[in-house]
Design a protein around this motif. Sequence first.
Motif, mmCIF file in Angstrom:
data_model
loop_
_atom_site.group_PDB
_atom_site.id
_atom_site.type_symbol
_atom_site.label_atom_id
_atom_site.label_comp_id
_atom_site.label_asym_id
_atom_site.label_seq_id
_atom_site.Cartn_x
_atom_site.Cartn_y
_atom_site.Cartn_z
ATOM 1 N N LEU A 110 0.780 -1.427 0.250
ATOM 2 C CA LEU A 110 -0.224 -0.182 0.005
ATOM 3 C C LEU A 110 1.044 1.264 0.048
ATOM 4 O O LEU A 110 1.031 2.500 -0.485
ATOM 5 N N SER A 111 1.647 1.127 0.887
ATOM 6 C CA SER A 111 3.377 2.727 1.157
ATOM 7 C C SER A 111 3.078 2.568 -0.737
ATOM 8 O O SER A 111 4.192 3.375 -0.667
ATOM 9 N N LEU A 112 3.693 1.825 -1.096
ATOM 10 C CA LEU A 112 4.759 1.749 -2.903
ATOM 11 C C LEU A 112 3.333 2.371 -3.587
ATOM 12 O O LEU A 112 3.782 3.301 -4.529
ATOM 13 N N GLN A 113 1.790 1.290 -3.269
ATOM 14 C CA GLN A 113 1.099 2.204 -4.269
ATOM 15 C C GLN A 113 0.784 3.694 -4.130
ATOM 16 O O GLN A 113 0.644 4.415 -4.920
ATOM 17 N N MET A 114 0.404 4.411 -2.854
ATOM 18 C CA MET A 114 0.203 5.406 -2.715
ATOM 19 C C MET A 114 1.704 6.171 -2.791
ATOM 20 O O MET A 114 1.479 7.334 -2.264
ATOM 21 N N GLY A 115 2.135 6.175 -3.297
ATOM 22 C CA GLY A 115 3.525 6.871 -2.685
ATOM 23 C C GLY A 115 4.385 7.424 -2.309
ATOM 24 O O GLY A 115 5.391 8.343 -1.730
ATOM 25 N N LEU A 116 4.272 6.355 -0.484
ATOM 26 C CA LEU A 116 4.261 6.806 0.572
ATOM 27 C C LEU A 116 6.547 6.203 0.790
ATOM 28 O O LEU A 116 6.503 7.007 1.649
ATOM 29 N N VAL A 117 6.624 5.470 -0.108
ATOM 30 C CA VAL A 117 7.430 4.719 0.182
ATOM 31 C C VAL A 117 8.221 4.608 -1.474
ATOM 32 O O VAL A 117 7.329 4.160 -2.333
ATOM 33 N N THR A 118 9.493 4.419 -1.611
ATOM 34 C CA THR A 118 10.412 3.938 -2.851
ATOM 35 C C THR A 118 10.816 2.543 -2.700
ATOM 36 O O THR A 118 11.119 2.499 -1.682
ATOM 37 N N TYR A 119 11.014 1.504 -4.098
ATOM 38 C CA TYR A 119 11.707 1.159 -3.542
ATOM 39 C C TYR A 119 13.030 1.112 -3.209
ATOM 40 O O TYR A 119 13.920 0.160 -2.824
#
Length: 378
Positions: A110-119
């Motif tokens: 969810l954090s990746l989808q929402m742009g809250l964190v990056t790989y």
Amino acid sequence: MTSERITSLPKQSMSRVASFDLARGLAVLFMMLVHVMDFYGQPGIGETAFGKIIKFLGSPPAAPIFTFIMGIFIASSSRQSLASGLARAAWLLALGYMLNLARGSLPMWLSLQMGLVTYEQLGGYTPLTELLIVDILQFAGLALAICVLLKHYFPDPRYWIVAGLAVVCLSPALWDISSGWMVPDAALQLLWGSKEQGAMFPLFPWLAFPLFGMAFGHWFGQSGCHTRFFRKTLWAGLVLMTAGTSLILFDMDFHYGYYLRSGPGGVIWITGFVMVWLWLCRLIVGKAGSNRCLALLFFWSQNVTVIYVLQWLVIGWGLMLVGAQQLDLTNTMLAMAVVVLLSDLASRVWLRLRGHHHPAQAIESGSQTTADPKLTAR
């Protein structure tokens, strides 16, 4: 990580032992602090004086204490059948993967989808790697199954010691053996995987701690005087720490490659440390008497599986708010306090919803533990 009830032993009736509850309660606290620092704190925090203290507290006084005391409880439980023990082991293994999904894979995705964190911020971790991590619940499930089988078919504690020594000596020869196939290697990861493969607590060498703990628990139950037994525990622990130190200094890379997968010298040293730590907890209990701090630690110990799961849920979903490894030292310390508070409150709410009352405080006298049939570990 198991929490079986401690019941009657051959020479005396035993309820809870305050020394063990204090050691495990402290381990819960140290575990929460190091998890917050690793997941929320900036990478450089671990190299500060504060970070090094937290790393140490989150190492020998934490997971080794859990696993050693798990062995004590297995040896002490006289009412648990082989079938119920194996069922509990299967449940712990399944719970470990359910926790991986709930605390890691879902909030990370969810954090990746929402742009809250990056790989890039995740440092190579992905939702799939989070699902497959071998953490202490997976280890506890496998170790519990092996320990209850040994207790059932080989009840002499000398067999447990021999088995533990075999694990210590054979572990380095097993590490990194792989088949080259994805599915078999995922199973082998549970047995002797490395941190890079996602195995935080591989069965080899961690199985040695509950095996040694079983022997300790058996002899503890047979002792007529706990004060004398703990005095012997101190000296035995110091001897083991000295022997382990000698082996580590002889070949550091082989005997103590790194904490999560230590060689024979490292396992021997940590076992000695655990025994000295239990003696120290016995001393603290005798000097401190009853107080709120001890009562809180006892509560965490007696509900260790609940608070372990809930603190990971708080930390995992908290990443959506603060990001991975983004906080400076001051904010990391603040996050530690918040996580501890929320984990404790969530545990109390969960237990209340489940209809569990707070267990009575552990009782320990100078020579033996006072019996109280109402004292249980959930």
